[in-house]
Design a protein around this motif. Structure first.
Motif, short mmCIF file in Angstrom:
data_model
loop_
_atom_site.label_atom_id
_atom_site.label_comp_id
_atom_site.label_asym_id
_atom_site.label_seq_id
_atom_site.Cartn_x
_atom_site.Cartn_y
_atom_site.Cartn_z
N ASP A 165 0.83 -1.20 0.00
CA ASP A 165 0.00 0.00 0.00
C ASP A 165 0.87 1.26 0.00
O ASP A 165 0.60 2.21 -0.73
N ALA A 166 1.93 1.24 0.81
CA ALA A 166 2.81 2.41 0.89
C ALA A 166 3.50 2.64 -0.46
O ALA A 166 3.59 3.77 -0.94
N LEU A 167 3.94 1.55 -1.08
CA LEU A 167 4.61 1.64 -2.37
C LEU A 167 3.65 2.18 -3.43
O LEU A 167 3.99 3.07 -4.22
N ALA A 168 2.42 1.66 -3.42
CA ALA A 168 1.42 2.11 -4.40
C ALA A 168 1.09 3.58 -4.19
O ALA A 168 0.93 4.33 -5.16
N GLU A 169 1.03 4.02 -2.93
CA GLU A 169 0.75 5.42 -2.65
C GLU A 169 1.81 6.33 -3.27
O GLU A 169 1.50 7.37 -3.84
N GLU A 170 3.09 5.92 -3.14
CA GLU A 170 4.18 6.70 -3.75
C GLU A 170 3.96 6.83 -5.25
O GLU A 170 4.12 7.91 -5.82
N LEU A 171 3.62 5.71 -5.87
CA LEU A 171 3.43 5.71 -7.32
C LEU A 171 2.23 6.57 -7.72
O LEU A 171 2.31 7.35 -8.68
N LEU A 172 1.14 6.43 -6.99
CA LEU A 172 -0.06 7.19 -7.31
C LEU A 172 0.19 8.69 -7.14
O LEU A 172 -0.22 9.50 -7.97
N THR A 173 0.92 9.03 -6.06
CA THR A 173 1.25 10.44 -5.83
C THR A 173 2.08 10.98 -6.99
O THR A 173 1.83 12.07 -7.50
N HIS A 174 3.05 10.18 -7.40
CA HIS A 174 3.88 10.57 -8.54
C HIS A 174 3.02 10.80 -9.79
O HIS A 174 3.14 11.83 -10.46
N LEU A 175 2.13 9.86 -10.07
CA LEU A 175 1.31 9.95 -11.28
C LEU A 175 0.39 11.17 -11.24
O LEU A 175 0.20 11.87 -12.25
N ARG A 176 -0.17 11.43 -10.06
CA ARG A 176 -1.16 12.52 -9.96
C ARG A 176 -0.51 13.89 -10.07
O ARG A 176 -1.20 14.90 -10.16
N ASP A 206 -2.25 15.60 -16.72
CA ASP A 206 -2.80 14.70 -17.74
C ASP A 206 -3.54 13.52 -17.11
O ASP A 206 -4.36 12.88 -17.77
N VAL A 207 -3.22 13.22 -15.86
CA VAL A 207 -3.87 12.08 -15.19
C VAL A 207 -5.20 12.54 -14.60
O VAL A 207 -5.26 13.38 -13.72
N LYS A 208 -6.30 11.96 -15.15
CA LYS A 208 -7.63 12.30 -14.63
C LYS A 208 -7.91 11.50 -13.36
O LYS A 208 -8.31 12.05 -12.35
N PRO A 248 -2.40 9.40 -23.34
CA PRO A 248 -1.74 8.20 -22.83
C PRO A 248 -0.21 8.28 -22.91
O PRO A 248 0.47 7.93 -21.95
N GLN A 249 0.32 8.76 -24.03
CA GLN A 249 1.77 8.76 -24.19
C GLN A 249 2.44 9.64 -23.16
O GLN A 249 3.46 9.27 -22.57
N ALA A 250 1.84 10.80 -22.90
CA ALA A 250 2.41 11.73 -21.92
C ALA A 250 2.42 11.08 -20.54
O ALA A 250 3.39 11.22 -19.78
N VAL A 251 1.33 10.35 -20.21
CA VAL A 251 1.26 9.70 -18.90
C VAL A 251 2.31 8.60 -18.78
O VAL A 251 3.00 8.49 -17.77
N HIS A 260 5.63 10.15 -18.21
CA HIS A 260 5.75 10.65 -16.83
C HIS A 260 5.99 9.48 -15.86
O HIS A 260 6.81 9.57 -14.96
N PHE A 261 5.27 8.40 -16.06
CA PHE A 261 5.42 7.20 -15.23
C PHE A 261 6.86 6.72 -15.25
O PHE A 261 7.43 6.35 -14.22
N LEU A 262 7.49 6.77 -16.43
CA LEU A 262 8.85 6.26 -16.58
C LEU A 262 9.88 7.10 -15.82
O LEU A 262 11.03 6.68 -15.66
N LYS A 263 9.46 8.27 -15.33
CA LYS A 263 10.38 9.10 -14.54
C LYS A 263 10.46 8.63 -13.09
O LYS A 263 11.30 9.09 -12.33
#
Length: 592
Positions: free
Chosen positions: A169-180, A184-186, A213-216, A219-222
């Motif tokens: 959960d903690a790991l996923a939160e980091e990723l979600l925070t990064h994505l948001r 571009d992320v709705k 999608p491509q922009a997201v 961004h994810f790859l960062k």
DNA sequence: GCCGTTTTCGGCCCGACTGTTTTCAGTCG
């Protein structure tokens, strides 16, 4: 014979039928029966004892009859006859990812493999020798794939490579925070077992809705990573620096709901839901709901409208396990699941006060615990340090220690609240060991200096079920102030199996004395397990959710206990620590 | 072989992927 063994037996039957070319639907029936028994919360043998084998879904007259024979005589002649027609060496190969009954059978017959206990080694050798590529239907790539599968199987046997929920959960939160962070992320959500808040998680899957999608993906790859496993226009996979894999799926907003629903699962929920939908002329997939007659596909922005289109209310992800949630939804009888803000206190915490305990001390002060209780908006907190060690103290010494401790807590409490109006109420408690013979490791006289006790098992985990049950019964009935049975299965995720208990007896006793079963939210415990929570809720047993904190910050882990409770269909009414202080104190504090 | 808010007979979850094929079979989630 226990449930996993029966399920395995039924799966062997399904595989045999498949090899022998029997009716596809008999095969499916055996697989369904195996699934069903594997998902059972009590032993199939117990159903049989009560003459209710037919109550198990997926068991009809035939299979129930065979299982009856199995429990009576220890064997099923029909099963033996069928499986005798299949070489025994086929069955171990079914554990190799990528090999099913047909391929396994082909390998065993063509390579003339006779010995089940070495068939995996033999197949591995045949791959290395290049003897598989010439078999009809196989090729060079199959050889490599089988070797990979065997490798996975062997590693899987050594180490269960899953994270406990709080870590994932903690790991996923980091990723979600990064994505948001990118506009571009709705929407961004976890998928799969993590979204359903299962206690252990394999890979992390994340969904994003976007028009770019491509922009997201870029961004994810960062996000910091060791390696890009895959990247494309609609998703990517990263291997993170901690060795964990994360998969991203990107969707346009119009179809986000169907995709979220589909990849949240569980597999069993989705199968049951598709069955239900089919009866109404709809076919479901990750792309939406198709009207079978016309072939038109409807898309869904969110899950609420997806379920609504099927005539159902929204089903919370935590209970999507095909344990009756679709029927409940259809009849408008879904439980109103517990929510974190309903929790009003934490009754199992360990402070740094040194009472020379039998197990580990906490590392935070009383003041720190009170402070965090305030932050959490709690009405009360209980301090449940481990009892003083019985091997290094006499009874007299223990009583003296407990008496002194009570004074200490009262002083700490009043000095913290010297100039404050609003107070978190305090219960002085104790977590006492349930010893091997069921005695509680706290002398009767020491109970005078506590409000209530949590009792729990910290040793002799492998007693047989009847002995363990009477041990716990003795402990729970040893003193009126025994009010909570702590981390009742004593399991440690990935490290120690649950103890064996007759839950019917325990449930009955808890109800009779109004004792609460604990849902311990400590990360590698999450104990009670959700399935037993569900049984306890059905049996009307009171539960309580505690963090077992050894430092004050761990009180924030309460949410994972709430997740377990939700997965067990618990509502606020099932949970003792949703009660306001006065009602709760009346329940907790018994005896003189 | 199981099962019923279309049915006690006649259906049975859906789609992707892989590797082997030349239109598909097997496996998986």
């Amino acid at each position: 014979m226990n449930n996993p063994e029966i399920a395995e037996l039924l799966r062997k039957m399904a595989a045999s039928y498949q090899i022998l070319g029997r009716n596809t639907f008999s095969i499916i029936a055996y697989e369904k029966a195996a699934d069903s028994i594997e998902h059972l919360t009590s032993e199939a043998k117990d159903f049989w004892d009560e003459g209710r084998l037919g109550d198990i879904p997926g068991l009809g007259q035939s299979i129930a009859g065979y299982l009856d024979e199995l429990f009576r005589t220890g064997r099923v002649r029909h099963f033996e006859e069928v499986m005798d027609k299949v070489p025994a060496a086929v069955f171990p190969l079914l554990n190799i990812p990528g090999l099913g009954p047909k391929k396994a059978y082909k390998l065993v017959t063509i390579l003339k493999l006779k010995q089940p206990d070495r068939v995996i080694r033999d197949v591995s050798q045949a791959c290395t020798d290049g003897r598989i590529r010439d078999i009809d239907g196989f090729g060079v790539k199959s050889e490599a794939a089988i070797l990979t599968g065997i490798g996975e199987y062997r590693r899987g046997q050594i180490k269960e490579n899953r994270m406990v929920l709080p870590v994932a959960d903690a790991l996923a939160e980091e990723l979600l925070t990064h994505l948001r962070r990118t506009p571009d992320v709705k929407h961004a959500d976890a998928l799969g077992s993590l979204r359903r808040q299962v206690s252990t998680i394999g890979d992390i899957d994340i969904a994003v809705s976007t028009t770019k999608p491509q922009a997201v993906v870029n961004h994810f790859l960062k996000f910091p990573h060791r390696k890009v496993i895959e990247k494309g226009p609609t998703g990517a996979s990263l291997l993170l620096t901690n060795g964990r894999q994360v998969d991203l799926r990107v969707q346009k907003p119009d179809t986000y709901g169907s995709m979220l629903q589909y990849f949240t699962g569980s597999k069993h929920h989705n199968i049951a839901l598709r069955n239900y939908a089919l009866g109404r002329g709809y076919s479901l997939s990750e792309y939406g709901i198709k009207q079978v007659k016309t072939g038109n596909i409807h898309e869904f922005k969110d899950e609420e409208s997806f379920y609504r289109a099927l005539g159902l209310p929204f089903i919370p992800p935590e209970i999507r396990e095909d344990r009756g949630e679709i029927d409940a939804a259809r009849n408008n009888r879904l439980p109103k699941l517990l929510e974190l803000p309903e929790i009003k206190g934490d009754l199992h915490t360990h402070s740094l006060y040194n009472l020379e305990p039998s197990h580990d001390l906490g590392s935070s002060s009383v003041a720190e615990y009170l402070k965090i209780s305030e932050n959490l908006g709690y009405e009360y907190i209980g301090f449940s340090d481990h009892n003083p060690s019985i091997s290094t103290h006499t009874e007299k010494q223990i009583i003296a220690i407990m008496k002194k401790r009570k004074v200490y807590y009262e002083q700490q409490y009043s000095s913290y609240y010297r100039n404050k109006q609003k107070r978190v109420q305090m219960f002085i408690m104790c977590e006492a060991d349930i010893l091997t013979d069921g005695k509680v490791a706290l002398p009767a006289e020491a109970f005078r200096y506590i409000d209530a006790a949590v009792v729990s098992i910290h040793g002799s985990f492998r007693q047989p079920k009847d002995l363990m049950t009477s041990r716990v019964v003795r402990a729970l009935t040893s003193h009126p102030k025994v009010r909570i049975f702590g981390h009742p299965t004593a399991r440690l995720l990935g490290r120690r199996e649950s103890i064996e208990l007759d839950w019917k007896v325990i449930f009955g006793l808890c109800r009779q004395r109004d004792i609460a079963l604990e849902i311990n939210a400590y990360p590698d415990r999450l104990d009670l397990p959700d399935l037993i929570v569900h049984e306890a809720v059905k049996a009307g047993v009171r539960l309580i959710i505690d963090t077992d904190s050894h430092q004050a910050q761990q009180m924030y882990l309460m949410k994972f206990g709430v997740s377990v409770a939700r997965r067990g269909w618990a509502t606020g009414r099932d949970i003792a620590n949703t009660l306001d202080y006065n009602t709760f104190a009346k329940w907790l504090v018994k005896g003189e």
